[in-house]
Design a protein around this motif. Structure first.
Motif, PDB file in Angstrom:
ATOM      1  N   THR A  87       0.849  -1.412  -0.506  1.00  0.00           N
ATOM      2  CA  THR A  87       0.013   0.070   0.116  1.00  0.00           C
ATOM      3  C   THR A  87       0.661   1.253   0.138  1.00  0.00           C
ATOM      4  O   THR A  87       0.955   1.964  -1.037  1.00  0.00           O
ATOM      5  CB  THR A  87      -0.924   0.378   1.264  1.00  0.00           C
ATOM      6  N   GLY A  88       1.606   1.262   0.773  1.00  0.00           N
ATOM      7  CA  GLY A  88       2.546   2.875   0.890  1.00  0.00           C
ATOM      8  C   GLY A  88       3.616   3.013  -0.331  1.00  0.00           C
ATOM      9  O   GLY A  88       3.879   4.291  -0.338  1.00  0.00           O
ATOM     10  N   PRO A  89       4.220   2.082  -0.347  1.00  0.00           N
ATOM     11  CA  PRO A  89       5.089   2.001  -1.585  1.00  0.00           C
ATOM     12  C   PRO A  89       4.290   2.353  -3.181  1.00  0.00           C
ATOM     13  O   PRO A  89       4.784   3.385  -3.696  1.00  0.00           O
ATOM     14  CB  PRO A  89       5.861   0.637  -1.614  1.00  0.00           C
ATOM     15  N   THR A  90       3.410   1.681  -3.273  1.00  0.00           N
ATOM     16  CA  THR A  90       1.878   2.038  -4.564  1.00  0.00           C
ATOM     17  C   THR A  90       1.426   3.431  -4.450  1.00  0.00           C
ATOM     18  O   THR A  90       2.560   3.869  -5.404  1.00  0.00           O
ATOM     19  CB  THR A  90       1.075   0.961  -4.216  1.00  0.00           C
ATOM     20  N   ILE A  91       1.981   4.097  -3.032  1.00  0.00           N
ATOM     21  CA  ILE A  91       1.563   5.166  -2.803  1.00  0.00           C
ATOM     22  C   ILE A  91       2.499   6.336  -2.750  1.00  0.00           C
ATOM     23  O   ILE A  91       2.584   7.542  -3.809  1.00  0.00           O
ATOM     24  CB  ILE A  91       0.249   6.044  -2.052  1.00  0.00           C
ATOM     25  N   ARG A  92       3.421   6.012  -2.591  1.00  0.00           N
ATOM     26  CA  ARG A  92       4.683   6.597  -2.696  1.00  0.00           C
ATOM     27  C   ARG A  92       4.967   7.537  -4.408  1.00  0.00           C
ATOM     28  O   ARG A  92       5.360   8.477  -5.331  1.00  0.00           O
ATOM     29  CB  ARG A  92       5.882   6.080  -2.645  1.00  0.00           C
ATOM     30  N   ARG A  93       5.264   5.573  -5.242  1.00  0.00           N
ATOM     31  CA  ARG A  93       5.489   6.226  -6.602  1.00  0.00           C
ATOM     32  C   ARG A  93       4.912   7.088  -7.770  1.00  0.00           C
ATOM     33  O   ARG A  93       5.241   7.707  -7.928  1.00  0.00           O
ATOM     34  CB  ARG A  93       5.570   4.282  -7.574  1.00  0.00           C
ATOM     35  N   LEU A  94       3.285   6.685  -6.682  1.00  0.00           N
ATOM     36  CA  LEU A  94       2.347   8.086  -7.736  1.00  0.00           C
ATOM     37  C   LEU A  94       3.090   9.547  -6.899  1.00  0.00           C
ATOM     38  O   LEU A  94       2.682  10.489  -7.817  1.00  0.00           O
ATOM     39  CB  LEU A  94       1.218   8.072  -7.247  1.00  0.00           C
TER      40      LEU A  94
ATOM     41  N   TYR B  74      -0.563   4.936   5.865  1.00  0.00           N
ATOM     42  CA  TYR B  74      -0.800   3.512   5.740  1.00  0.00           C
ATOM     43  C   TYR B  74       0.334   2.744   6.050  1.00  0.00           C
ATOM     44  O   TYR B  74       0.132   1.756   6.403  1.00  0.00           O
ATOM     45  CB  TYR B  74      -1.046   3.504   4.203  1.00  0.00           C
ATOM     46  N   ASP B  75       1.640   3.103   6.368  1.00  0.00           N
ATOM     47  CA  ASP B  75       2.210   2.026   6.555  1.00  0.00           C
ATOM     48  C   ASP B  75       2.444   2.017   8.644  1.00  0.00           C
ATOM     49  O   ASP B  75       2.603   1.153   8.956  1.00  0.00           O
ATOM     50  CB  ASP B  75       3.554   2.665   6.578  1.00  0.00           C
ATOM     51  N   GLU B  76       2.309   3.398   8.692  1.00  0.00           N
ATOM     52  CA  GLU B  76       1.405   3.286  10.554  1.00  0.00           C
ATOM     53  C   GLU B  76       0.522   2.446  10.640  1.00  0.00           C
ATOM     54  O   GLU B  76       0.315   1.500  11.920  1.00  0.00           O
ATOM     55  CB  GLU B  76       0.961   4.457  10.920  1.00  0.00           C
ATOM     56  N   ARG B  77      -0.223   2.474  10.083  1.00  0.00           N
ATOM     57  CA  ARG B  77      -1.895   0.997  10.438  1.00  0.00           C
ATOM     58  C   ARG B  77      -1.415  -0.330  10.140  1.00  0.00           C
ATOM     59  O   ARG B  77      -1.569  -1.036  11.540  1.00  0.00           O
ATOM     60  CB  ARG B  77      -2.425   2.099   9.378  1.00  0.00           C
ATOM     61  N   LEU B  78      -0.862  -0.261   9.164  1.00  0.00           N
ATOM     62  CA  LEU B  78      -0.638  -1.543   8.979  1.00  0.00           C
ATOM     63  C   LEU B  78       0.666  -2.531   9.879  1.00  0.00           C
ATOM     64  O   LEU B  78       0.491  -3.160  10.382  1.00  0.00           O
ATOM     65  CB  LEU B  78       0.440  -1.943   7.847  1.00  0.00           C
ATOM     66  N   GLU B  79       1.379  -1.632  10.485  1.00  0.00           N
ATOM     67  CA  GLU B  79       2.747  -1.821  11.259  1.00  0.00           C
ATOM     68  C   GLU B  79       1.230  -2.169  13.029  1.00  0.00           C
ATOM     69  O   GLU B  79       1.677  -3.275  13.225  1.00  0.00           O
ATOM     70  CB  GLU B  79       3.749  -1.186  11.620  1.00  0.00           C
ATOM     71  N   ARG B  80       0.851  -1.344  13.330  1.00  0.00           N
ATOM     72  CA  ARG B  80       0.261  -0.944  14.175  1.00  0.00           C
ATOM     73  C   ARG B  80      -1.077  -2.261  13.968  1.00  0.00           C
ATOM     74  O   ARG B  80      -1.318  -3.166  15.247  1.00  0.00           O
ATOM     75  CB  ARG B  80      -0.600  -0.503  14.626  1.00  0.00           C
ATOM     76  N   ALA B  81      -1.456  -3.291  12.640  1.00  0.00           N
ATOM     77  CA  ALA B  81      -2.715  -4.199  12.738  1.00  0.00           C
ATOM     78  C   ALA B  81      -1.698  -5.694  13.091  1.00  0.00           C
ATOM     79  O   ALA B  81      -2.162  -6.239  13.617  1.00  0.00           O
ATOM     80  CB  ALA B  81      -2.679  -4.101  11.492  1.00  0.00           C
TER      81      ALA B  81
END
Ligand SMILES: [Fe+2]
Ligand SMILES: [Fe+2]
Length: 242
Positions: free
Chosen positions: A195-202, A233-240
């Motif tokens: 999720t995070g890497p895809t948004i960073r590419r944008l 989103y990275d933060e939320r993934l880490e929390r999950a």
């Protein structure tokens, strides 16, 4: 219900309907984007039941029958519920989507055969150019994709950056805070390591405008906003995972 039209970048129109009964008191907007060019393109069809409202709004800008391309991010009713109504109203129009969307759903769902776009392929609309980018599972659905209009630097990112409220067509304040608040309410995004890497590419596209499906579009520092969304989103993934 009222549907308004506003030009948010040169020749790019936001068509917006406020649904005040969704998530009151802020409400929730359903937005479509019309790219005016020799071959006009619609991004997001709107739900089938809203076709009369949205087509009347398009008609204020250009004749519906001139539409050449019917496009959207992924297969959900707000994205493509009225796809076949548009195909019928605009006889020369074609649905254009990525290979996964076409193979998995649109060959079956669309009343005319869709045009398949390869990742990175550009459609020259005559005066505007849209680049198709596959973004699987971002914000959600396997077939997810976005379009980048190169002449205006407008990212047609669909649900990315969506917020409650947002009756203003274009805002330049904080978009990330309201977007993450909406995410925490709806849990709409597929949280994966991509999720995070895809948004960073944008963000690397350095868009000048984010055309957002729900809420106000954004004309501030778009790359920074996308980087901050990716971090959220990275933060939320880490929390999950914790
Ligand atoms: Fe969606
Ligand atoms: Fe949506």
């Amino acid at each position: 219900m009222e549907t308004r039209t506003d030009e948010i970048a040169d020749g790019i129109y936001r068509i917006s309907t406020m649904l005040s009964e969704v998530a009151p008191p802020a409400g929730f907007t359903m937005n479509q984007f019309l790219v005016d060019a020799e071959e006009p393109l619609l991004f997001h069809c709107g739900p089938r039941q809203m076709f009369p409202l949205v087509s009347e709004a398009v008609e204020r800008i250009l004749p519906v029958e001139r539409l050449r391309w019917i496009t959207f991010g992924h297969v959900e009713s707000d994205e493509c519920g009225s796809m076949n109504e548009w195909l019928a109203a605009a006889p020369r129009s074609e649905v254009a989507h990525g290979a996964i969307g076409v193979d998995v759903s649109l060959n079956d769902l669309a009343d005319r055969p869709p045009r398949v776009l390869q990742d990175g392929e550009v459609l020259d609309l005559g005066g505007k150019r849209v680049r198709h980018l596959d973004t699987p599972h971002v914000p959600h659905n396997w077939e997810a994709r976005v379009l980048f209009e190169e002449t205006t630097g407008t990212l047609l990112g669909g649900d990315l950056g969506s917020q409650l409220g947002g009756s203003a067509p274009l805002a330049d304040g904080d978009v990330v805070g309201p977007a993450m608040a909406a995410e925490d309410m709806f849990l709409a995004t597929s949280l994966t390591p991509a999720t995070g890497p895809t948004i960073r590419r944008l963000a690397e596209l350095e868009p000048r405008t984010l055309a957002i499906m729900h809420g106000s579009s954004y004309s501030g520092d778009c790359a920074a906003a996308l980087e901050a969304l990716a971090a959220g989103y990275d933060e939320r993934l880490e929390r999950a995972r914790a």
